[in-house]
Write a protein that holds these residues in place. Structure first.
Motif, short mmCIF file in Angstrom:
data_model
loop_
_atom_site.label_atom_id
_atom_site.label_comp_id
_atom_site.label_asym_id
_atom_site.label_seq_id
_atom_site.Cartn_x
_atom_site.Cartn_y
_atom_site.Cartn_z
N ILE A 170 0.86 -1.20 0.00
CA ILE A 170 0.00 0.00 0.00
C ILE A 170 0.89 1.24 0.00
O ILE A 170 2.08 1.16 0.37
N GLY A 171 0.33 2.37 -0.39
CA GLY A 171 1.12 3.61 -0.44
C GLY A 171 2.29 3.42 -1.40
O GLY A 171 2.13 2.93 -2.52
N GLY A 172 3.46 3.78 -0.93
CA GLY A 172 4.63 3.68 -1.79
C GLY A 172 4.97 2.26 -2.20
O GLY A 172 5.72 2.06 -3.16
N SER A 173 4.42 1.29 -1.51
CA SER A 173 4.70 -0.10 -1.86
C SER A 173 3.66 -0.64 -2.83
O SER A 173 3.64 -1.84 -3.12
N SER A 223 6.48 -4.30 1.55
CA SER A 223 6.24 -3.38 2.66
C SER A 223 7.59 -3.01 3.27
O SER A 223 8.31 -3.88 3.74
N LYS A 224 7.87 -1.73 3.25
CA LYS A 224 9.15 -1.28 3.82
C LYS A 224 9.28 -1.74 5.27
O LYS A 224 10.27 -2.33 5.67
N THR A 225 8.23 -1.51 6.05
CA THR A 225 8.29 -1.84 7.48
C THR A 225 7.86 -3.27 7.78
O THR A 225 8.20 -3.82 8.80
N THR A 228 2.74 -2.77 8.23
CA THR A 228 1.56 -2.00 7.81
C THR A 228 0.32 -2.90 7.83
O THR A 228 0.29 -3.95 7.18
N GLY A 285 9.27 5.52 1.46
CA GLY A 285 8.30 4.67 0.78
C GLY A 285 7.86 5.24 -0.56
O GLY A 285 7.79 4.54 -1.57
N ARG A 286 7.59 6.55 -0.59
CA ARG A 286 7.07 7.15 -1.84
C ARG A 286 8.17 7.43 -2.85
O ARG A 286 7.91 7.94 -3.93
N GLN A 367 0.65 10.81 -3.75
CA GLN A 367 1.43 10.44 -2.56
C GLN A 367 2.79 11.14 -2.57
O GLN A 367 3.22 11.70 -1.56
N GLU A 371 2.16 13.66 0.39
CA GLU A 371 2.74 13.10 1.62
C GLU A 371 4.08 13.78 1.92
O GLU A 371 4.51 13.87 3.06
N GLN A 519 6.40 11.72 7.41
CA GLN A 519 4.96 11.65 7.15
C GLN A 519 4.21 11.39 8.45
O GLN A 519 3.42 10.47 8.56
N VAL A 522 0.25 10.79 8.93
CA VAL A 522 -0.56 9.59 8.68
C VAL A 522 -0.70 8.75 9.95
O VAL A 522 -1.42 7.75 9.95
N LYS A 526 -4.08 6.06 12.04
CA LYS A 526 -3.73 4.64 12.22
C LYS A 526 -3.95 4.23 13.66
O LYS A 526 -4.54 3.19 13.95
O1 LIG Z 1 5.86 0.05 2.84
P1 LIG Z 1 5.11 0.14 4.11
O2 LIG Z 1 6.01 0.15 5.31
O3 LIG Z 1 4.09 -0.96 4.21
O4 LIG Z 1 4.35 1.52 4.16
C1 LIG Z 1 3.37 1.84 3.23
C2 LIG Z 1 3.07 3.30 3.21
O5 LIG Z 1 2.61 3.75 4.47
C3 LIG Z 1 3.10 5.05 4.74
O6 LIG Z 1 4.04 4.95 5.75
C4 LIG Z 1 2.03 5.98 5.24
O7 LIG Z 1 0.98 6.09 4.35
C5 LIG Z 1 3.74 5.49 3.43
O8 LIG Z 1 4.69 6.47 3.59
C6 LIG Z 1 4.25 4.21 2.90
O9 LIG Z 1 4.54 4.28 1.54
#
Ligand SMILES: O=P(O)(O)OC[C@H]1O[C@](O)(CO)[C@@H](O)[C@@H]1O
Length: 562
Positions: A170-173, A223-225, A228, A285-286, A367, A371, A519, A522, A526
């Motif tokens: 989602i988002g940047g991913s 997902s970077k983290t 999410t 992410g973006r 985004q 963002e 960011q 956001v 959450k």
């Molecule tokens: O890649 P992740 O960690 O799942 O995050 C997804 C998105 O959520 C955010 O942290 C907040 O919308 C974005 O900056 C990021 O692209």
């Protein structure tokens, strides 16, 4: 948010300069006075007075031809804007970014997405370590994986090759790979199917899987983290679907790949780290789809095309890093936005691609831009006293013409726009459809002209329109556009365009003195969603809900029969 004091960026040096508010700078005041002097200057007059304007106010960078002559600017405006960029030390911050300083001050991180597309020979250090070899090592592993899927050598649990790739993120991913897949679809392997699942609404995953065969489906969890909630919820459901379909947990290994910076969480989820592709905390992410986040895209278009795209990014990076401000396209686009937001009260900015394949581009830019620059405090925490990032929006131009262009032409809002188009139609277009391309592009050119020059009451009356209708059929004009024309929507040109907008956003954030790379905005939603969810499912009293939200929760529970 952290209570620890913010680390100072090492980049820009001069603290007194940095502390001076934008709106107290002489260069800002000079632009304000200039705007007053310009008053109601018309684009018609600017063009009439200067036959060379259309030639002069254009710029060619790589494969992009940018015509910014239909903007409400004079040479003096551009000079004053360049002076503002100088005074706000944009180039110094750019150099700090490019050399890996921690310019993301609230997260104490480097911002090095430009390293993702640097050639193998480059040396770029983050925290004292050259990151370029790691970047290329990941790209090489991605290429090997993509080649195996594309050549049907990657076999699923039952020995069948992959037919459908489902990117979950989602988002940047999600937005980057999804946008770029659409943009470069003509270059993709048409026998492979791609789906991009982002929404936690189960309907998104369902629609992507309802006609899929688990034996031939590959999930790429991006997902970077890797924390999410939307992505982990969808990935968990996808895993359940796969295991139910193939009857064994053992199938997961052959049907799941992961892209993340969080190896532990990937392992915990149960994805084999041999099929994990990493990236780094210095990639926002973006700003990440040219990292391993682009894995699904690479499977679609192949490693060679992916590298062409990276080379396009790099071309624009080099231009941004080296061209003088007055001939630097990201600077120019960024400064035009500063001009319209600061002195013309523009609330939004439309990006209107005349290309079906660019249908997700504006969503991607939303985004990237909003963002990044939707902020109201400066880098040191003081509130801003000026407009920052605009609302960015748009859809393919011809469709927009039959929807919201009425407002662009005759409404009371002032909406600067970018028109994007390509001289060549999509490379795989059947011969019979090629002639439509001229019609498409004629529309783009015509819209730029109509927005800029309008149609005066005298012209309308001169065409014999009844007097009562003249005001209705008059077009004020002076609606500024920048037109970007490229020969074709190739992987390289897409990379150039994305890097152009990335750096445009950077320039604006630097002038506005905001941190474009965090960011925090956001987070609150959450956290609150986590608190509200138990109230929906278990009916437990949730403390701290306001009366309106508590009422809505109660109504929801009643409607669901709980
Ligand atoms: O890649 P992740 O960690 O799942 O995050 C997804 C998105 O959520 C955010 O942290 C907040 O919308 C974005 O900056 C990021 O692209």
């Amino acid at each position: 948010m952290s209570a620890t004091p913010l680390p100072r960026t090492e980049g820009t040096g001069d603290q007194a300069e940095e502390a001076l508010s934008l709106d107290r700078r002489d260069e800002w005041a000079a632009l304000g006075a200039h705007r007053e002097r310009l008053g109601g200057t018309r684009l018609r007059d600017l063009f009439d007075a200067d036959p060379a304007r259309a030639d002069r106010l254009t710029l060619d960078v790589g494969g992009l031809h940018a015509d910014y002559s239909k903007n409400l600017v004079t040479d003096e405006t551009l000079r004053l804007l360049a002076e503002l960029a100088g005074a706000t030390r944009v180039a110094a911050l750019r150099d700090a970014m490019l050399r890996g300083d921690h310019i993301n001050v609230t997260e104490d991180r480097a911002v090095l997405h430009t390293a993702l597309r640097a050639p193998r020979s480059a040396v770029i250090e983050a925290d004292g370590r050259d990151v370029v070899p790691e970047v290329h090592a990941v790209l090489d592993r991605m290429a090997e994986f993509a080649d195996r899927v594309r050549s049907r050598r990657w076999l699923g649990h039952t020995g069948l090759p992959v037919r459908r790739v489902v990117n979950i993120g989602i988002g940047g991913s999600d937005l980057g790979p999804a946008m770029a897949y659409e943009a470069l679809r003509p270059y993709s392997d048409r026998d492979l199917e791609f789906r991009f699942v982002s929404n936690v609404d189960g309907a998104d995953l369902h629609e992507s899987l309802r006609d899929a065969d688990p034996a031939t489906t590959l999930f790429v969890v991006s997902s970077k983290t890797f924390t999410t909630v939307e992505t982990i919820t969808n990935a968990t459901a996808a895993r359940r679907w796969l295991v139910e379909g193939l009857g064994t947990e053992e199938a997961v290994s052959r049907h799941f790949a992961a892209v993340s910076t969080n190896t532990e969480a990937v392992e915990r989820f149960g994805i084999d780290t041999d099929h994990m592709f990493g990236f780094w905390d210095w990639v926002g992410g973006r700003y990440s789809y040219d990292s391993a986040i682009g894995l699904s895209l690479m499977v679609a278009i192949g490693p060679e095309r992916f590298r062409e795209m990276l080379a396009g990014f790099h071309l624009m990076d080099t231009h941004f890093a080296t061209a003088p401000v007055e001939r630097n396209l990201p600077f120019l686009l960024g400064l035009l936005g500063i001009w319209y937001g600061g002195f013309w009260d523009a609330q939004s900015h439309a990006v209107l691609p005349y290309s079906h394949h660019m249908s997700r581009f504006s969503a991607y830019l939303q985004q990237l831009d909003m963002e990044s620059n939707g902020k109201s405090v400066q880098r040191d925490g003081r509130p801003v006293g000026w407009a920052t990032g605009p609302v960015v929006w748009g859809t393919p131009g011809t469709n927009g013409q039959h929807a919201y262009f009425q407002l662009l032409h005759q409404g009371t809002r002032f909406v600067p726009a970018d028109l994007l188009g390509f001289a060549e139609p999509a490379p795989d277009l059947p011969e019979a459809l090629v002639p439509q391309h001229d019609l498409l592009m004629a529309n783009m050119f015509a819209q730029g002209q109509a927005l800029a020059f309008g149609r005066t009451a005298a012209e309308v009356a001169g065409e014999g329109v009844p007097a009562g209708l003249v005001p209705h059929r008059t077009f004020p004009g002076d609606r500024p556009t920048t037109t970007i024309l490229a020969e074709r929507l190739s992987p390289s040109v897409l990379g150039q365009l994305v890097a152009l907008y990335e750096h445009k956003v950077f320039v604006q954030g630097a002038v506005w003195n905001i941190n474009s790379f965090d960011q925090w905005g956001v987070q609150l939603g959450k956290v609150l969603a986590e608190r509200v969810e138990p109230a929906l499912t278990s009916g437990k009293e949730v403390e701290g809900l306001d009366a309106s939200t508590a009422g809505l929760v109660a109504r929801y529970r009643t409607l669901r029969g709980r």
